[in-house]
Design an enzyme around this catalytic site. Sequence first.
Site, PDB file in Angstrom:
ATOM      1  N   TYR A 125       5.976 149.035  58.526  1.00 24.11           N
ATOM      2  CA  TYR A 125       4.632 148.609  58.118  1.00 24.11           C
ATOM      3  C   TYR A 125       4.210 147.390  58.937  1.00 24.11           C
ATOM      4  CZ  TYR A 125       1.043 146.265  55.364  1.00 24.11           C
ATOM      5  OH  TYR A 125      -0.107 145.627  54.980  1.00 24.11           O
TER       6      TYR A 125
HETATM    7  O1  LIG Z   1       1.511 140.217  52.388  1.00 25.87           O
HETATM    8  C1  LIG Z   1       1.511 141.328  52.864  1.00 25.87           C
HETATM    9  O2  LIG Z   1       1.103 141.551  53.986  1.00 25.87           O
HETATM   10  C2  LIG Z   1       2.053 142.469  52.079  1.00 25.87           C
HETATM   11  O3  LIG Z   1       1.952 142.121  50.689  1.00 25.87           O
HETATM   12  C3  LIG Z   1       2.478 143.077  49.825  1.00 25.87           C
HETATM   13  O4  LIG Z   1       3.863 143.247  50.100  1.00 25.87           O
HETATM   14  P1  LIG Z   1       4.915 142.433  49.262  1.00 25.87           P
HETATM   15  O5  LIG Z   1       4.757 140.969  49.476  1.00 25.87           O
HETATM   16  O6  LIG Z   1       6.238 143.021  49.565  1.00 25.87           O
HETATM   17  O7  LIG Z   1       4.434 142.713  47.767  1.00 25.87           O
HETATM   18  P2  LIG Z   1       5.146 143.501  46.579  1.00 25.87           P
HETATM   19  O8  LIG Z   1       5.484 144.860  46.978  1.00 25.87           O
HETATM   20  O9  LIG Z   1       4.280 143.330  45.406  1.00 25.87           O
HETATM   21  O10 LIG Z   1       6.485 142.676  46.368  1.00 25.87           O
HETATM   22  C4  LIG Z   1       6.437 141.326  45.964  1.00 25.87           C
HETATM   23  C5  LIG Z   1       7.830 140.790  45.761  1.00 25.87           C
HETATM   24  O11 LIG Z   1       8.447 141.488  44.697  1.00 25.87           O
HETATM   25  C6  LIG Z   1       9.708 141.997  45.125  1.00 25.87           C
HETATM   26  N1  LIG Z   1       9.962 143.251  44.421  1.00 25.87           N
HETATM   27  C7  LIG Z   1       9.213 144.325  44.656  1.00 25.87           C
HETATM   28  C8  LIG Z   1       9.437 145.501  43.988  1.00 25.87           C
HETATM   29  C9  LIG Z   1      10.472 145.557  43.062  1.00 25.87           C
HETATM   30  O12 LIG Z   1      10.733 146.586  42.422  1.00 25.87           O
HETATM   31  N2  LIG Z   1      11.211 144.453  42.853  1.00 25.87           N
HETATM   32  C10 LIG Z   1      10.996 143.294  43.501  1.00 25.87           C
HETATM   33  O13 LIG Z   1      11.687 142.303  43.279  1.00 25.87           O
HETATM   34  C11 LIG Z   1       9.612 142.145  46.614  1.00 25.87           C
HETATM   35  O14 LIG Z   1      10.881 142.091  47.193  1.00 25.87           O
HETATM   36  C12 LIG Z   1       8.731 140.985  46.977  1.00 25.87           C
HETATM   37  O15 LIG Z   1       9.509 139.847  47.144  1.00 25.87           O
HETATM   38  C13 LIG Z   1       1.756 144.391  49.999  1.00 25.87           C
HETATM   39  O16 LIG Z   1       2.358 145.371  49.173  1.00 25.87           O
HETATM   40  C14 LIG Z   1       1.781 144.849  51.428  1.00 25.87           C
HETATM   41  O17 LIG Z   1       0.972 146.002  51.542  1.00 25.87           O
HETATM   42  C15 LIG Z   1       1.320 143.771  52.361  1.00 25.87           C
HETATM   43  O18 LIG Z   1      -0.059 143.629  52.279  1.00 25.87           O
END
Ligand SMILES: O=C(O)[C@H]1O[C@H](OP(=O)(O)OP(=O)(O)OC[C@H]2O[C@@H](n3ccc(=O)[nH]c3=O)[C@H](O)[C@@H]2O)[C@H](O)[C@@H](O)[C@H]1O
Length: 432
Positions: free
Chosen positions: A243
């Site tokens: 991504y």
């Molecule tokens: O800033 C971005 O550019 C991206 O932001 C977002 O990604 P992320 O920051 O990864 O958000 P998100 O999935 O909510 O996980 C948040 C936290 O929860 C943790 N997480 C997640 C899932 C889970 O089951 N458990 C968990 O601990 C996980 O490890 C993480 O630490 C957008 O989805 C992406 O499309 C993109 O725009």
Amino acid sequence: MRPVAEQELFLPSTPGKFKDKSHSMHRQFHRCFASTSTLFLWALFLVALTAAYLSFQSFVDSGSKYFSTAWGGIHWEKQVRDSAQIHRQNGFSVLVTGAAGFVGSHVSLALKKRGDGVVGLDNFNNYYDPSLKKARKHLLNSHNVFIVEGDVNDARLLAKLFEIVAFTHVMHLAAQAGVRYAMENPHSYVHSNIAGLVTLLEACKTADPQPAIVWASSSSVYGLNEKVPFSESDRTDQPASLYAATKKAGEEITHTYNHIYGLSITGLRFFTVYGPWGRPDMAYFSFTRNILLGKPITIYRGKNRVDLARDFTYIDDIVKGCVASLDTAKKSTGSGGKKRAPAQYRIFNLGNTSPITVPMMVGILEKHLKVKAKKNVIEMPGNGDVPFTHANISSARRELGYKPTTDLQTGLRKFVKWYQSYYGYNHGKSVK
Ligand SMILES: O=C(O)[C@H]1O[C@H](OP(=O)(O)OP(=O)(O)OC[C@H]2O[C@@H](n3ccc(=O)[nH]c3=O)[C@H](O)[C@@H]2O)[C@H](O)[C@@H](O)[C@H]1O
């Protein structure tokens, strides 16, 4: 003559096979064979027809995933034209891609409310529940924003839209989002974030006048960067997920179009955007659902038991950053596919500048939901996640007047309120 005719009609392709048989036997056999082979031919015909139908259906199905044919015609063109009508002085006509998405729907509404013309474009794919996208579409329709159902890869559709409307700006938010899903469906990222982007840029480059483009990059481009807070000039050549790699590629691709064709480009690196009408695949959203259903949630933890942290950014702040980017975007300088002068190229972080750990985010949700989460804490799998994000927003502050004002407490309270009213959650039961 008849037997001959029969012979000609029904003899198999190896006629010599029956040559020594007697005439009557020959005829009897022929009659029998004639009816069997008629049946056989009919059966064959039916099988072929069914196969043709099924393969046509699957072609239509797979095609409609990408290219909806639900566009065109006088009525459709009028809807596009009406939606693009500008109702303020020096207003814009903006093509918003991904308009039925989370950020796209909010930005479309904000632009429409201040009098800009807005035409939405969305393929309504099923990466997450399309009924939420349809609900956003209805909301936008009620504010006179028309969303065209189609894909950014559909060059004919884009050409048609630019033929109908001289868009001043394109707000490009259509993308395959989600960091971890890239391991499951890598090609969807290439399809939307690379091929779709190029198709869109081709349409913009050819359009006369060329629009200015503001588009969504991502905080994930910082990848394994350890220097905090993340500044736009930091290295972004160590993506941790496909991504992130496609978003980084998007930054390079837009630079090329800026350089060769004079397209005005602003790339926005969004930091974990959340809020009402959000994306169900994101952690805060799926955690809310699970907590209310009494199901366990999985919390990832980094190496050495360090909590993961995100610079969670509230949707209203992001919308202000998007609108300010449109307002400060200079015009593209090309026409007829040729650059006339150097054009503006900008990249901004749009974050909140205050990272919060995932367990703290869960704690806030528990408080707002008044329910304790069943937590399952595991070590972060190698699935593309980065341990933390933290935006330096001084550049956006200086150039866009960007100033986030919503902290995670407040933002999640608003989200929970929306969630409970949207899903009709009441006394432990969800009606949707
Ligand atoms: O800033 C971005 O550019 C991206 O932001 C977002 O990604 P992320 O920051 O990864 O958000 P998100 O999935 O909510 O996980 C948040 C936290 O929860 C943790 N997480 C997640 C899932 C889970 O089951 N458990 C968990 O601990 C996980 O490890 C993480 O630490 C957008 O989805 C992406 O499309 C993109 O725009």
